[in-house]
Write a protein that holds these residues in place. Structure first.
Motif, PDB file in Angstrom:
ATOM      1  N   PRO A  19       0.505  12.321  -2.308  1.00 45.10           N
ATOM      2  CA  PRO A  19       0.203  11.333  -1.263  1.00 45.10           C
ATOM      3  C   PRO A  19      -0.751  10.265  -1.787  1.00 45.10           C
ATOM      4  CG  PRO A  19      -1.012  13.349  -0.871  1.00 45.10           C
ATOM      5  CD  PRO A  19      -0.073  13.627  -2.017  1.00 45.10           C
ATOM      6  N   PRO A  20      -0.648   9.041  -1.265  1.00 50.76           N
ATOM      7  CA  PRO A  20      -1.582   7.995  -1.693  1.00 50.76           C
ATOM      8  C   PRO A  20      -3.022   8.409  -1.394  1.00 50.76           C
ATOM      9  CG  PRO A  20       0.234   7.060  -0.426  1.00 50.76           C
ATOM     10  CD  PRO A  20       0.329   8.546  -0.285  1.00 50.76           C
ATOM     11  N   ARG A  21      -3.930   8.008  -2.235  1.00 47.35           N
ATOM     12  CA  ARG A  21      -5.335   8.342  -2.018  1.00 47.35           C
ATOM     13  C   ARG A  21      -6.203   7.128  -2.303  1.00 47.35           C
ATOM     14  NH1 ARG A  21      -8.352   9.592  -6.640  1.00 47.35           N
ATOM     15  NH2 ARG A  21      -7.197   9.506  -8.593  1.00 47.35           N
ATOM     16  N   ILE A  97      -1.078   3.194  -3.431  1.00 44.19           N
ATOM     17  CA  ILE A  97      -1.109   2.308  -2.272  1.00 44.19           C
ATOM     18  C   ILE A  97      -0.793   0.887  -2.747  1.00 44.19           C
ATOM     19  CG2 ILE A  97      -2.558   1.374  -0.410  1.00 44.19           C
ATOM     20  CD1 ILE A  97      -4.222   3.909  -0.569  1.00 44.19           C
ATOM     21  N   PRO A  98       0.038   0.149  -2.014  1.00 44.06           N
ATOM     22  CA  PRO A  98       0.328  -1.237  -2.417  1.00 44.06           C
ATOM     23  C   PRO A  98      -0.945  -2.067  -2.564  1.00 44.06           C
ATOM     24  CG  PRO A  98       1.848  -0.545  -0.699  1.00 44.06           C
ATOM     25  CD  PRO A  98       0.829   0.554  -0.831  1.00 44.06           C
ATOM     26  N   PHE A  99      -0.929  -2.970  -3.511  1.00 40.87           N
ATOM     27  CA  PHE A  99      -2.096  -3.794  -3.850  1.00 40.87           C
ATOM     28  C   PHE A  99      -2.639  -4.518  -2.612  1.00 40.87           C
ATOM     29  CE2 PHE A  99      -4.178  -7.624  -5.463  1.00 40.87           C
ATOM     30  CZ  PHE A  99      -4.910  -7.156  -6.535  1.00 40.87           C
ATOM     31  N   TYR A 180     -15.617  -2.483  -0.033  1.00 44.23           N
ATOM     32  CA  TYR A 180     -15.603  -2.093   1.378  1.00 44.23           C
ATOM     33  C   TYR A 180     -14.545  -1.017   1.627  1.00 44.23           C
ATOM     34  CZ  TYR A 180     -14.798  -2.060   6.354  1.00 44.23           C
ATOM     35  OH  TYR A 180     -14.620  -1.636   7.645  1.00 44.23           O
ATOM     36  N   ARG A 181     -13.346  -1.189   1.061  1.00 46.77           N
ATOM     37  CA  ARG A 181     -12.264  -0.236   1.326  1.00 46.77           C
ATOM     38  C   ARG A 181     -12.655   1.169   0.880  1.00 46.77           C
ATOM     39  NH1 ARG A 181      -6.607   0.321   1.963  1.00 46.77           N
ATOM     40  NH2 ARG A 181      -6.388   2.506   2.557  1.00 46.77           N
ATOM     41  N   GLY A 182     -13.164   1.297  -0.319  1.00 45.21           N
ATOM     42  CA  GLY A 182     -13.497   2.628  -0.819  1.00 45.21           C
ATOM     43  C   GLY A 182     -14.697   3.239  -0.120  1.00 45.21           C
TER      44      GLY A 182
END
Length: 256
Positions: A19-21, A97-99, A180-182
């Motif tokens: 799964p994407p992580r 995950i897509p860029f 921010y995302r991470g």
């Protein structure tokens, strides 16, 4: 049974796809450091090239002379963008995950754009009023010299592109996109990520004095909050670019 039938080979069970992580705190931090180093290397390469092209020496004096040049600053800012994009691509590719999804590169409504513009205008206007009341310069003094230097090299247009397009792109992709995302998906949560990413973004502007650094930090808080509420990094890139463009015009006007 089919398993005992030689004409029917047993079915192999393939493991489910990973799964994407999302990179968590330390992964985001370490990759973030690598992104910053890549940007720095790109900018230093331009400085070294300019020194050699001008027949100067690779010394502290030679570097100081070239770094103050408007054309060199423009080229170095532009050089930072592809370096940041390259490392971001490598880091995000490993997540599955897509860029664009990872960095929040999605559109937003005109209502959000207007709210962002009004909020940014009020914030910057308030800082300008405080600056004038305190008898300070509205814009950093060295920016006028940079603009004049770029104009002497007929590179004013290049400086505008660097400040109003390239710098907002890679700074926002780094701070409001990557960091921010991470960090927002750790125990820090969205508000902790806004605070920490804004501090990192402010530290990247140490060419300013304490007053302008406080202004940069407050703008970082606004951009981070808009990123959180709208989920759009394109919005903060747009606002960042417009703010830098307006600041460039203001500096050019005040510098005559």
């Amino acid at each position: 049974m089919d398993a005992l039938n030689p004409d029917t080979p047993p079915t192999t069970i393939e493991p489910p796809p990973r799964p994407p992580r999302v990179w968590r705190f330390w992964g985001t931090s370490l990759w973030g450091l690598l992104i910053f180093v890549a940007m720095f290397v790109g900018q230093v390469a331009v400085v070294i090239y300019r020194i050699i092209a001008q027949g100067g020496e690779l010394s502290a004096a030679g570097i100081t002379h070239v770094v103050a040049d408007g054309l060199t600053i423009s080229l170095s800012v532009l050089a930072g963008l592809p370096m940041v994009l390259l490392v971001l691509w490598f880091a995000i590719r490993r997540t599955g995950i897509p860029f664009a999804d990872y960095l929040g590169l999605r559109g937003t409504s005109w209502k959000n754009v207007i709210i962002g513009l009004v909020a940014l205008g009020v914030l910057v206007g308030a800082w300008d009023m405080v600056s004038r009341a305190a008898g300070r310069e509205v814009t950093p003094g060295f920016m006028g010299d940079v603009l004049k230097s770029a104009q002497e090299h007929s590179a004013l247009w290049l400086l505008v592109i660097a400040f109003a397009v390239a710098a907002p792109l890679w700074e926002e992709l780094f701070a409001r996109g990557w960091l921010y995302r991470g960090w927002s998906e750790t125990s820090l949560g969205p508000y902790g990520a806004i605070l920490l990413s804004s501090i990192v973004w402010t530290v990247m502007h140490l060419q300013y004095d304490w007053f302008f650094l406080c202004e940069v930090l407050s703008i970082g808080f606004l951009f981070g909050y808009l990123r959180f509420r709208t989920g759009s990094t394109w919005l903060t890139i747009l606002l960042h670019g417009l703010n830098n463009f307006a600041a460039t015009l203001q500096t050019w006007w005040l510098a005559g």
